[in-house]
Design an enzyme around this catalytic site. Structure first.
Site, PDB file in Angstrom:
ATOM      1  N   THR A 181       1.291 -10.404  10.128  1.00 56.67           N
ATOM      2  CA  THR A 181       1.540  -8.973   9.969  1.00 56.67           C
ATOM      3  C   THR A 181       2.041  -8.695   8.563  1.00 56.67           C
ATOM      4  OG1 THR A 181       2.181  -8.782  12.284  1.00 56.67           O
ATOM      5  CG2 THR A 181       3.038  -7.092  10.798  1.00 56.67           C
ATOM      6  N   ARG A 209      -2.782  -5.094  25.039  1.00 57.11           N
ATOM      7  CA  ARG A 209      -1.493  -5.585  24.525  1.00 57.11           C
ATOM      8  C   ARG A 209      -1.109  -4.856  23.225  1.00 57.11           C
ATOM      9  NH1 ARG A 209       0.621  -8.184  19.654  1.00 57.11           N
ATOM     10  NH2 ARG A 209       2.338  -9.503  20.271  1.00 57.11           N
ATOM     11  N   VAL A 210       0.150  -4.440  23.173  1.00 54.41           N
ATOM     12  CA  VAL A 210       0.710  -3.844  21.957  1.00 54.41           C
ATOM     13  C   VAL A 210       1.884  -4.719  21.533  1.00 54.41           C
ATOM     14  CG1 VAL A 210       2.028  -1.862  21.102  1.00 54.41           C
ATOM     15  CG2 VAL A 210      -0.016  -1.482  22.494  1.00 54.41           C
ATOM     16  N   GLY A 211       1.985  -4.983  20.246  1.00 54.38           N
ATOM     17  CA  GLY A 211       3.055  -5.853  19.753  1.00 54.38           C
ATOM     18  C   GLY A 211       4.271  -5.075  19.293  1.00 54.38           C
ATOM     19  N   ASP A 212       5.065  -5.720  18.466  1.00 51.79           N
ATOM     20  CA  ASP A 212       6.312  -5.129  17.972  1.00 51.79           C
ATOM     21  C   ASP A 212       6.104  -4.124  16.843  1.00 51.79           C
ATOM     22  OD1 ASP A 212       5.374  -7.364  16.492  1.00 51.79           O
ATOM     23  OD2 ASP A 212       7.287  -7.471  15.433  1.00 51.79           O
ATOM     24  N   THR A 232       7.683 -10.210  11.641  1.00 51.27           N
ATOM     25  CA  THR A 232       6.331 -10.734  11.794  1.00 51.27           C
ATOM     26  C   THR A 232       6.434 -11.959  12.685  1.00 51.27           C
ATOM     27  OG1 THR A 232       4.430 -11.699  10.628  1.00 51.27           O
ATOM     28  CG2 THR A 232       6.572 -11.974   9.579  1.00 51.27           C
ATOM     29  N   GLY A 233       5.353 -12.253  13.365  1.00 47.59           N
ATOM     30  CA  GLY A 233       5.394 -13.365  14.307  1.00 47.59           C
ATOM     31  C   GLY A 233       5.097 -12.858  15.702  1.00 47.59           C
ATOM     32  N   GLY A 235       5.335 -10.857  18.486  1.00 48.73           N
ATOM     33  CA  GLY A 235       5.963  -9.548  18.621  1.00 48.73           C
ATOM     34  C   GLY A 235       6.821  -9.395  19.859  1.00 48.73           C
TER      35      GLY A 235
END
Ligand code: GLY
Length: 316
Positions: A181, A209-212, A232-233, A235
């Protein structure tokens, strides 16, 4: 603070010719001590060009939001980057879905999640912040909002990313990865802090799916009086710990940016040690720090003194 054109040219020259890799912030004096505005920091080794774009926008009178948008656009529109925007690796069904957020010094934020077909989600996130009473638009609604604001539909799945996805499917790979990210924090010429994040998320993730990255407080948080942080990473780890908010709150308590990032990383360890999670932070004085769970995270710092790549400290 006025940005010196002479100093900027020196920066550009230095940046064009050299990419340095040093083990800690200590020697990059201005940013480490603070009061280094304008300063742009960003996750991973996205190259000096991204930092030059960020500083150039400020040199031309732009603020931190202008700077972040333009710099992140350059990464989103680069088809060779497999984790952001055009050319990002798709989900398990072969669709590229993007997440992004942006937050300014007044605490105003905009974000998009599960956005398809739009090359520059950070720009859509900016418009959510500026043209709606909302913070986060997702999926079909986010796409409609983007199209109604003049964005064009683009096929984001490049031939190369499609082939990678086909290989993944053929091998019945269970693996999801891809942590790169782009997150950027800027202290602009007015000493105001802003932040932005953009990603195609984990490669081959479950559809939906939605991340951070579009979750304010998880992937990004800015408090102009204290500092800014992004992650980053994996999420899910930043969401479950409200990681970026936690970093800013720890800086409010007096911890340095690096110490605050370390505390946030430590907070994730109850979920295990195998998935990478990294935080990058800058306080209101321009002091920068980062921490990662696992070795391998790097970040870049762009100031009038130059643009450099740093290896983050890590727990394991
Ligand atoms: N940190 C990006 C993601 O998990 O989607």
């Amino acid at each position: 603070m006025k940005y010196s054109r002479r100093k900027f040219i020196k920066t550009s020259t230095l940046a064009a010719g050299s990419l340095l890799y040093v083990p800690a912030m200590r020697n990059f004096a201005a940013a480490a001590k603070g009061n280094a505005a304008p300063i742009a920091v960003y996750t991973w080794n996205y190259g000096t060009k991204v930092g030059r774009i960020a500083l150039e926008v400020i040199k031309k009178g732009g603020d931190g939001i202008d700077s972040i948008e333009k710099a992140i656009n350059s990464v989103e529109s680069d088809p060779t980057v497999k984790s952001v925007g055009l050319g990002g690796l798709p989900d398990a069904s072969g669709e590229v879905t993007l997440d992004a957020s942006i937050m300014d010094w007044n605490g105003n934020a905009g974000a998009v999640a599960y956005l398809k077909y739009i090359e520059n989600p950070i720009s859509v996130a900016r418009l959510v912040k500026e043209r709606t009473p909302h913070v986060l638009l997702a999926g079909e609604g986010a796409l409609k909002f983007a199209l109604s604001n003049g964005f064009k539909k683009t096929n984001l799945l490049t031939e190369e990313s499609k082939k990678a996805w086909e290989r993944w499917k053929k091998n019945h790979a269970k693996k999801i990865n891809n942590h790169d990210t782009i997150g950027m924090l800027v202290l602009d010429a007015n000493n105001n802090l802003s932040g932005g994040v953009s990603t195609s998320g984990l490669s081959y993730k479950l559809p939906g799916r939605v991340g951070d990255s579009p979750i304010i407080g998880a992937g990004l948080f800015v408090d102009n009086a204290v500092g800014a942080a992004c992650s980053t990473g994996m999420g899910e780890l930043a969401i479950k710990t409200s990681g970026s908010f936690l970093v800013v709150e720890k800086m409010r308590e007096g911890y340095s940016p690096e110490e605050a990032c370390k505390i946030a990383v430590e907070r994730t360890t109850k979920y295990g040690r195998n998935q990478q999670i990294c935080f990058l932070a800058m306080n209101s004085k321009g002091k920068v720090g980062a921490y990662a769970l696992i070795r391998g995270f790097s970040y870049m710092v762009a100031t009038q003194q130059g643009i450099k790549l740093f290896a983050s400290k890590h727990l394991f």
